[in-house]
Structures are given as C-alpha cells and as structure tokens.
Design a protein around this motif. Structure first.
Motif: not given
Length: 328
Positions: A149-166
């Motif tokens: 949606d915006t060209p974000y380069y992102t490193i996700l390190h936490s909260d996978e269990e509540s991430s499915e809404q994003y």
C-alpha cells in the motif's frame, strides 16, 4: 478554538503511536485457534468479512516452532544478505519472488528505517514489482516483507499470532539470526542492505547463522560460557581478551546484579533494556554488569550466560572477582 486544538492534539497522539505494520490495510480473519494461539500446522486461506479469499503468511510456509528465539519461517535456497544497523549486522536470506529479485538487482541499497512495536520498517525510495498471487496478510516472526500500500521494506520480529489482520504484503525473505538481535535495536537508521560475501546459495540448504562469539566467565572455581552480542563494544572487549584475560573486581548492587569497572571505556550503543538472570551488559561506558536477577535501564548488551545452572550461587551475596577470556 480550544476544542479544535484538543482534537488536533489527540489526532497527533494517535498517529504517533501507530506502528509500521498498523499502517497497512486491516482485514478480520478467523485463523487463530480457539485458545488464541496461531496454528502450528500449515493453514489454508481464510476469507474476509465480504467472503473474499485471503491468503495468510503461514499458507504453504515451511515453519519451525521448536525454537522461539529463531525465525518461524524456514527458507531453503536463496540469496544471503546483510543489513547494517550502525555497527550491528543483521543477516537474512531473500527468496526467489519477483519482488525479492527486483530488490537484489538494486543491491547495495539503503533504506531509512525506524523501530516500532513489532517491526523495523522504512519507505523505499522506489516501488518494487510484485505478483498478485503472492500477496498475503500477516507475518511470521523473522519475516522480511514488502508492504504494497506504501512501499515499505519491513522486518517483522514479534506478534505473529495477532498479525493476520494486517496486509496486503509480499514475503521476500527471512532473518537467519536470533530474533533478539533485531529486537534489541531501537531508533532510526539508514540501513545498508547488501549481498553477503558468500552471496547466492542455490545449491544447498541455507543453514541458520551459527557463528556466535563465545567467552568464558570464571567466578571462583566455576566457569560459565557466554554468547556475545555482535556490536562495537563486544569487538573491543574481544581485542582486550586476546591480549590477556580481563579481571574485574565486582560488588553487589540492589540484590540483583554484580557491577565493576572495566578500567577503560568501550563504544556504547545504549538502549532501554529489560534484563534477566545471565545477562551481561555495559553500563556508563566502562562498567560491566552481570545479572542474577532483573532490572530495566539503558545499557549496551555484551552477552548472556548460556547455562544458568549454579550461576546465582557462584555470584553469591558479596564482592567477587570475575575473569573473562575467549572460549577456544
């Protein structure tokens, strides 16, 4: 006028606490198990409230759940990269998606990144191509993603269990180091992304980084092995230990730590840190602190004792002399 000012201030506060992952479109999903935990098996696609099929980060992903300190996603065969956060190098591997291939063509590449609740991210100066079939919602801890949606380069390190809404986003790779290494970094960085020296490894399984630096901490007649952090302070300490073992007289403080002067200053990279038993940190640039309890303060991490068996008893209640030297 006073009411308008109050509304504006409230809006600024709300925007200020929004982390990078929350800037992506949200979709309500039902992929969590009944006890609130994410399923460990590969799940199927879900649907949003409109009945439209939604692909999740865990779909068709090879995962490990045995070691929560390491990334959840297991990626075989890819292009190894290093990401430079100041003196700290975060290692990863990129997959063979169209988006990852486009990024590889641009390396070395710099992105200004900031830390948020569950990720490190930054807007890329230019957009990358992506395949609609590879779009998904959510992430697995350790994922490297490109949010569209915006060209974000992102490193996700936490909260996978509540991430499915994003989402939506494209997975382009995964970290190959412990998650705490990226979690311990805070602030803003111009992050240099470059190919690792060994580059592409498409012929064999890529092993998770296992090049941890080790030192021995000797207290009395007890010796403990510690894993060192990868930062400027530890590299300087290593150079000291190469010359001779480092001996420090340490006193007890507040019933949870031993602290003593190193006799010289090391390069600091202080961050607000919640410590636990076995943590070894640098305080005020020249004080080594070893914890047998916990505390929260601004420290530079040095390392952590691997096996805490007998650690608290060895430190005792009074003053000690600790000797630090490199593991063979």
């Amino acid at each position: 006028m006073k009411r308008l000012f109050t509304i504006l201030i409230t809006l600024v506060m709300i925007l200020g606490i929004t982390d990078c992952g929350n800037k992506n479109q949200q979709v309500q999903t039902d992929s969590l198990s009944s006890d609130g935990n994410q399923q460990t098996e590969i799940s199927g696609s879900d649907t949003d409230q409109g009945g439209q099929e939604v692909r999740l980060a865990s779909d068709d992903a090879q995962m490990q759940k045995d070691n929560p300190e390491m990334p959840t996603r297991v990626l075989e065969n890819g292009t190894k990269i290093n990401m430079h956060f100041g003196d700290t190098v975060i290692s990863g591997i990129l997959n063979d998606s169209d988006t990852a291939k486009a990024l590889i063509e641009k390396l070395p590449y710099t992105v200004h990144m900031s830390s948020y609740t569950h990720d490190y991210c930054g807007v890329m100066p230019e957009e990358l191509p992506y395949n609609e079939d590879e779009l998904h919602y959510g992430w697995l801890n350790g994922d490297i993603d490109y949010a569209i949606d915006t060209p974000y380069y992102t490193i996700l390190h936490s909260d996978e269990e509540s991430s499915e809404q994003y989402g939506p986003r494209v997975n382009i790779g995964v970290l190959t180091c412990k998650l705490d290494k990226i979690r311990s970094i805070s602030g803003d960085y111009d992050v240099l992304i470059e190919l690792a020296e060994d580059g592409i490894d498409s012929a064999s399984t890529v092993e998770v980084e296992d090049t941890d630096m080790k030192m021995i901490v000797k207290v009395g007649d007890r010796s403990f092995t510690a894993t060192l952090e990868d930062n400027a302070a530890t590299h300087e300490l290593i150079e000291m230990m190469k010359e001779a073992p480092v001996s420090i007289a340490m006193k007890d403080y507040s019933g949870f730590e031993k602290v003593g002067s190193l006799g010289r200053s090391l390069t600091t990279d202080d961050h607000q840190t919640k410590t636990s038993a076995g943590d070894i940190v640098l305080y005020s640039g020249n004080q080594i602190v070893m914890f047998y309890g916990s505390n929260s303060w601004s420290y530079t991490r040095i390392g952590k004792i691997d096996d805490l068996s007998g650690w608290k008893d060895a430190l005792g209640k009074g003053g000690i002399t600790a000797e630090f030297f490199l593991a063979e």
